[in-house]
Motif scaffolding. Structure first.
Motif, PDB file in Angstrom:
ATOM      1  N   LYS A  55     -28.825   3.139  -5.352  1.00 52.22           N
ATOM      2  CA  LYS A  55     -28.176   3.555  -6.598  1.00 52.22           C
ATOM      3  C   LYS A  55     -28.966   4.709  -7.184  1.00 52.22           C
ATOM      4  O   LYS A  55     -30.198   4.637  -7.279  1.00 52.22           O
ATOM      5  N   LEU A  56     -28.254   5.759  -7.556  1.00 54.25           N
ATOM      6  CA  LEU A  56     -28.875   6.963  -8.087  1.00 54.25           C
ATOM      7  C   LEU A  56     -28.147   7.408  -9.350  1.00 54.25           C
ATOM      8  O   LEU A  56     -26.944   7.152  -9.499  1.00 54.25           O
ATOM      9  N   PRO A  57     -28.841   8.105 -10.236  1.00 58.18           N
ATOM     10  CA  PRO A  57     -28.149   8.661 -11.407  1.00 58.18           C
ATOM     11  C   PRO A  57     -27.187   9.772 -10.992  1.00 58.18           C
ATOM     12  O   PRO A  57     -27.347  10.382  -9.921  1.00 58.18           O
ATOM     13  N   ASP A  58     -26.221  10.025 -11.824  1.00 61.83           N
ATOM     14  CA  ASP A  58     -25.202  11.035 -11.528  1.00 61.83           C
ATOM     15  C   ASP A  58     -25.662  12.384 -12.069  1.00 61.83           C
ATOM     16  O   ASP A  58     -25.254  12.816 -13.143  1.00 61.83           O
ATOM     17  N   SER A  62     -30.151  13.973  -7.940  1.00 62.02           N
ATOM     18  CA  SER A  62     -29.619  12.974  -7.007  1.00 62.02           C
ATOM     19  C   SER A  62     -28.757  13.627  -5.935  1.00 62.02           C
ATOM     20  O   SER A  62     -28.821  13.255  -4.759  1.00 62.02           O
ATOM     21  N   ARG A  63     -27.949  14.593  -6.347  1.00 54.63           N
ATOM     22  CA  ARG A  63     -27.092  15.266  -5.369  1.00 54.63           C
ATOM     23  C   ARG A  63     -27.937  16.030  -4.346  1.00 54.63           C
ATOM     24  O   ARG A  63     -27.578  16.119  -3.166  1.00 54.63           O
ATOM     25  N   THR A  81     -23.519   5.384  -7.998  1.00 56.04           N
ATOM     26  CA  THR A  81     -24.138   6.153  -9.074  1.00 56.04           C
ATOM     27  C   THR A  81     -24.121   5.361 -10.372  1.00 56.04           C
ATOM     28  O   THR A  81     -23.244   4.529 -10.619  1.00 56.04           O
ATOM     29  N   SER A 110     -32.601   4.042 -11.695  1.00 56.54           N
ATOM     30  CA  SER A 110     -31.250   3.546 -11.450  1.00 56.54           C
ATOM     31  C   SER A 110     -31.250   2.333 -10.527  1.00 56.54           C
ATOM     32  O   SER A 110     -30.562   1.338 -10.781  1.00 56.54           O
TER      33      SER A 110
END
Length: 340
Positions: A55-58, A62-63, A81, A110
């Motif tokens: 799980k990563l922040p948006d 992250s991208r 996300t 996250s």
């Protein structure tokens, strides 16, 4: 094509250039990493299909992390996300008698705030052959131990082999905290991976009189530990790396694999270290590849330790080597001569 699911935190690595100390540095080298992500990337180099689950922040950092994983062939279809922070670690690489140093910034990330509803494990495990998690992910707390247990149970239901690298990190939790969580999680594990510190701190089993700081390993005790753990938890395999630390720059490196009452030892390599981070992850990925491809036990441990030996020669965390390169080293070609 074999498929491996890798669950854990994807992080931002910020490292000083060369062997600069933090206090000397006015710039950092950026990379994206994580123990399980390192395994996924290595296996992708070997030709396996992999999926990083996290799980990563948006946001754009992250991208960039996801783009890096994709660049090196790892799957990203099950990354969710949400939340506000990506984990960060800072590193200055040691040399000679000065040890490397790592500083974590991993609170309230996250993944540490993930919930069980974030992951549909039956969908994720579909058509998978292996699943790996590490003690690092469990150490981040909150719902992560329950999420990992959900994943392991789904793996079992779907006939997916479960690998666990104990990966004890004293900066993340105490031995008491680790044992309270991990002794339960490893009940669902088929293949256990760890070193002498891991088994002692995480599962409470010490490997004899080993002292890695003095390059002194009690080799027979590792077989005893593996036998004890296999009987207690029902592991199909127990594997460990064996590191004799001469200095931060030079180690002696080998490993063992235990199965059904027999211990298989690899050859020992003298390694000069370019970047040590990811060494254990590269061993895990080599072992996963070998077991999934039906290697016998001796060949499996030789492949895993040769893969990890080569990783120590590569900057940053990913083991960007091929099966052919590993096989050449296994067969005795460690000269380092230019390939033309």
């Amino acid at each position: 094509m074999k498929k491996v699911i890798c669950f854990g935190e994807v992080m931002l690595r910020l490292g000083t250039e060369g062997h600069y100390r933090f206090i000397q540095s006015d710039k950092m080298v950026v990379n994206y990493t994580g123990a399980e992500a390192n395994v996924a990337v290595a296996l992708a180099q070997f030709g396996l299909k992999t999926e990083v689950v996290t799980k990563l922040p948006d946001h754009d950092i992250s991208r960039a992390a996801i783009a890096t994983l994709k660049k090196f062939g790892a799957g990203v279809d099950h990354i969710v996300t949400g939340g506000d922070r990506i984990g960060v670690y800072y590193i200055e690489k040691g040399a000679s008698q000065r040890a490397s140093k790592v500083i974590y910034d991993r609170k309230n990330t996250s993944i540490s705030n993930a919930t069980r509803s974030d992951f549909d494990w039956d969908v994720i495990m579909k058509d998978a052959d292996a699943f790996i998690f590490t003690g690092i992910s469990a150490a981040l707390g909150k719902e992560l131990p329950a999420i990992i247990e959900d994943a392991c149970l789904a793996a079992k239901k779907n006939n997916v082999m479960v690998f666990c690298d104990l990966n004890y990190r004293k900066n993340l939790w105490t031995p008491e905290e680790a044992q309270a969580v991990m002794k339960n999680l490893v009940k669902n594990v088929d293949v256990l991976i760890g070193n002498e510190e891991d088994t002692e701190k995480v599962l409470g089993v010490k490997a004899g009189q080993s002292d890695v700081t003095q390059a002194n390993l009690d080799m027979n005790s590792y077989s005893t530990v593996a036998d004890q753990l296999s009987k207690e938890y029902g592991f199909k395999y127990v594997a460990t790396t064996l590191r004799k630390s001469i200095s931060a720059s030079d180690n002696k490196w080998s490993g063992l694999l235990y199965k059904n009452g027999k211990t298989y030892y690899s050859k020992e390599y003298d390694i000069h270290i370019v970047d040590r981070v990811g060494g254990g992850d590269s061993f895990a990925s080599g072992l996963i590849y070998a077991i999934l491809n039906g290697y016998d036990e001796q060949k499996a441990v030789e492949f895993a330790i040769a893969a990890s030996c080569l990783k120590h020669s590569i900057e940053l965390d990913f083991n960007l080597v091929s099966v052919a390169e590993i096989t050449a080293l296994m067969n005795g070609d460690g000269s380092g001569r230019v390939q033309r």
